[in-house]
Design a protein around this motif. Sequence first.
Motif, PDB file in Angstrom:
ATOM      1  N   ALA A 141      -7.775   0.915  -2.150  1.00  0.00           N
ATOM      2  CA  ALA A 141      -7.163   1.195  -3.447  1.00  0.00           C
ATOM      3  C   ALA A 141      -7.014   2.697  -3.650  1.00  0.00           C
ATOM      4  O   ALA A 141      -6.014   3.173  -4.186  1.00  0.00           O
ATOM      5  CB  ALA A 141      -8.006   0.590  -4.565  1.00  0.00           C
ATOM      6  N   SER A 177      -0.261   3.317  -4.525  1.00  0.00           N
ATOM      7  CA  SER A 177      -1.219   2.850  -5.543  1.00  0.00           C
ATOM      8  C   SER A 177      -0.899   1.432  -6.012  1.00  0.00           C
ATOM      9  O   SER A 177      -0.941   1.145  -7.201  1.00  0.00           O
ATOM     10  CB  SER A 177      -1.257   3.797  -6.752  1.00  0.00           C
ATOM     11  OG  SER A 177      -1.858   5.016  -6.392  1.00  0.00           O
ATOM     12  N   VAL A 178      -0.584   0.536  -5.079  1.00  0.00           N
ATOM     13  CA  VAL A 178      -0.291  -0.840  -5.493  1.00  0.00           C
ATOM     14  C   VAL A 178      -1.547  -1.709  -5.430  1.00  0.00           C
ATOM     15  O   VAL A 178      -1.476  -2.907  -5.647  1.00  0.00           O
ATOM     16  CB  VAL A 178       0.840  -1.475  -4.654  1.00  0.00           C
ATOM     17  CG1 VAL A 178       2.064  -0.593  -4.669  1.00  0.00           C
ATOM     18  CG2 VAL A 178       0.400  -1.762  -3.237  1.00  0.00           C
ATOM     19  N   ILE A 179      -2.694  -1.099  -5.103  1.00  0.00           N
ATOM     20  CA  ILE A 179      -3.951  -1.854  -5.074  1.00  0.00           C
ATOM     21  C   ILE A 179      -4.764  -1.482  -6.303  1.00  0.00           C
ATOM     22  O   ILE A 179      -5.050  -0.311  -6.537  1.00  0.00           O
ATOM     23  CB  ILE A 179      -4.750  -1.576  -3.785  1.00  0.00           C
ATOM     24  CG1 ILE A 179      -3.864  -1.829  -2.559  1.00  0.00           C
ATOM     25  CG2 ILE A 179      -6.009  -2.447  -3.752  1.00  0.00           C
ATOM     26  CD1 ILE A 179      -4.552  -1.611  -1.239  1.00  0.00           C
ATOM     27  N   GLU A 180      -5.072  -2.502  -7.086  1.00  0.00           N
ATOM     28  CA  GLU A 180      -5.756  -2.264  -8.353  1.00  0.00           C
ATOM     29  C   GLU A 180      -7.177  -2.814  -8.298  1.00  0.00           C
ATOM     30  O   GLU A 180      -7.384  -3.934  -7.825  1.00  0.00           O
ATOM     31  CB  GLU A 180      -4.981  -2.977  -9.482  1.00  0.00           C
ATOM     32  CG  GLU A 180      -5.694  -2.918 -10.821  1.00  0.00           C
ATOM     33  CD  GLU A 180      -4.964  -3.700 -11.907  1.00  0.00           C
ATOM     34  OE1 GLU A 180      -3.947  -4.345 -11.602  1.00  0.00           O
ATOM     35  OE2 GLU A 180      -5.445  -3.659 -13.052  1.00  0.00           O
TER      36      GLU A 180
END
Lengths: 336, 303
Positions: free
Chosen positions: A136, A142-145
């Motif tokens: 993340a 930043s597409v991992i939350e």
Amino acid sequence: MALSVTRRTVLKTLGVAAASAGAAPALAAPSRPDDVGVLVDLTRCDGCPDVPTPRCVSACRAKNQARYPEPDPGEPIQDYWPQPKHEDWRPKRESTATLTPYNWTYVQKVSVEHGGQTHELHIQRRCMHCDLATCAATCPFSVIETKPGGAVHIAPHLCVGGAKCRSVCPWNIPQRQAGVGLYMEVMPKLAGGGVMFKCDLCFDRLAEGRAPDCVFACRERLGENAPLLSGPRAEIVALARHRARQLGGYTYGDVENGGTGTVYVSPVPFAAIEAALRTREKERFFFPANPNPLAEAHGALKAALWAPLVGVAGALVAGARAVGKRRNANQTEGGA
Amino acid sequence: MSAKTKGPTVRRHDGWTLVEHWAVALSGLVLLFSGFGQMPMYSRYMVDRLPGLAWASDYAVTFQLHLWAGAVFTAAIAFHLVRNLAAGGWAIWPRRGDLGESARILWAILTRKAEPPSHKFLAEQRLAYLFIGAVSVALVGSGLIKVAKNFPGGDLPYPVILWTTLVHNVATVFFLLGFFAHLGAFAVKANRALVPSIFTGRVDRAYAEHRHPLWTAELDGTAPVPPTRSLTARDAALVLHGSLAATGVLLGVVVSPAWFGLAAAVAVAQAVAGLTGRCPLESLLGRLGFAPRQAPGSGLPLG
């Protein structure tokens, strides 16, 4: 029907743990103690020998079936130019023996010799849900939350499948399927590679205060003796360490990569499991004893935060000199 | 145009400007290379197979490189901004009417007619400066947020992280465009006489008189020098106080709450300075050169 584990259950299970807590060595505590953690007790898992697929795995598959990638069957998937390859897991869609975009958890079987004994271990493998997830933190888009509750989730409609998350993951967890996702809309031959898939800790269930489906299915079969248990991360870590002490066993995941949301308890050292796995030619999932890569960059990260102040302070000194020089020049010219 | 003659020269950039330019330029190149290295591309496109570039696809290496180069870039930009604001005389700051004037200059270059007389910088140079400056500030700002979120206490709401990354990535594309336009400007022959000035700080006198007559007239004293606004020692002390406090808060949030002590110390020092009318930092900055108290016609109106 709710077998989900609440904070109270964990506290009750901890029981004696509280009494002996004083003797515990000073180990790192989770940075968000109230996030959800899952205990995986390898001394209790038998891999569900009574059914063809372990219950945790079939529960996961049943829940997530509709979210599996579905590339257009009429269109051949292009290679990742200039590489002569692409990752298409459709032929292994039904495989439950490894992690794929179509199987987000599996039970890894391994025999480990330790203390003159052979241990047949059944290890549920999936995303560890790190406290400070490297994937993340370093995804270039930043597409991992990291969801409230600590579940690490890859947004399938934003991911372009560069697979950096898999490279930086200490456990190589995320799996790529080509032929789906945002990259298909842009230049599918030249850039991007699909979408990355992995366990999301059933963040939707966590939001409702329920346990992940794998934990639920496991506890439905074995109740209080189940190898899987979820609860607040700090309590899961404490319980795992307590059990390990009682058994003379070992924990993994409580400190690895800066602490994770998954803590394994094992009757054998994880270095021994790692060694056994390393003897396999085709094994992809290990138990490395690696540090947090972000912690290694701590000096550089701090330097970046100090940089503006260094620049401002230096500039005031340099600026003062320039102003002073000009004032002197004006004075010698008689204040012209 | 007598760019090749070895005639007299005139100073165009002071030493600090050269240091700023090269610090930004070199760290900027490292940032571009290492930043693209943070995307999974050097392995796929086989950049890491080039001789000496095997490290290019190692994320840990390019991550560290990006951070250290980012620290240099950030410090250089902060230095540049504050130095110009503190000392005054910011000749490259855009002026009213620069858009129209830059169009007239471009037209003159294309039609090979005489350009309108310019100050120290051409209108398009001032506009290009504003462009790359704004893009750089966006990169530094979003970059600092991206740094902060990597600390255990630096949890930010996810939409903030997503948008910050988008700003950083889009600004990178604009930075790259600005960089190519900057190099491309030297394809225009009229601009080439400026090249030596970024190495030596000096430019051919004949060129300056021909193209920047309004500037050389100021240097010769035949035209009035526009009034410069420079900070007083008190203004400068306030800037430093504010920067220290902001750093204390930033580090306090993301590294350790102990850093809030820095901000608190600044607050106490400022209160004491206000009550006693004595600020050691102000005296120090005064001794370094800033005007000890507000002189008429100088200083930003900070109070």
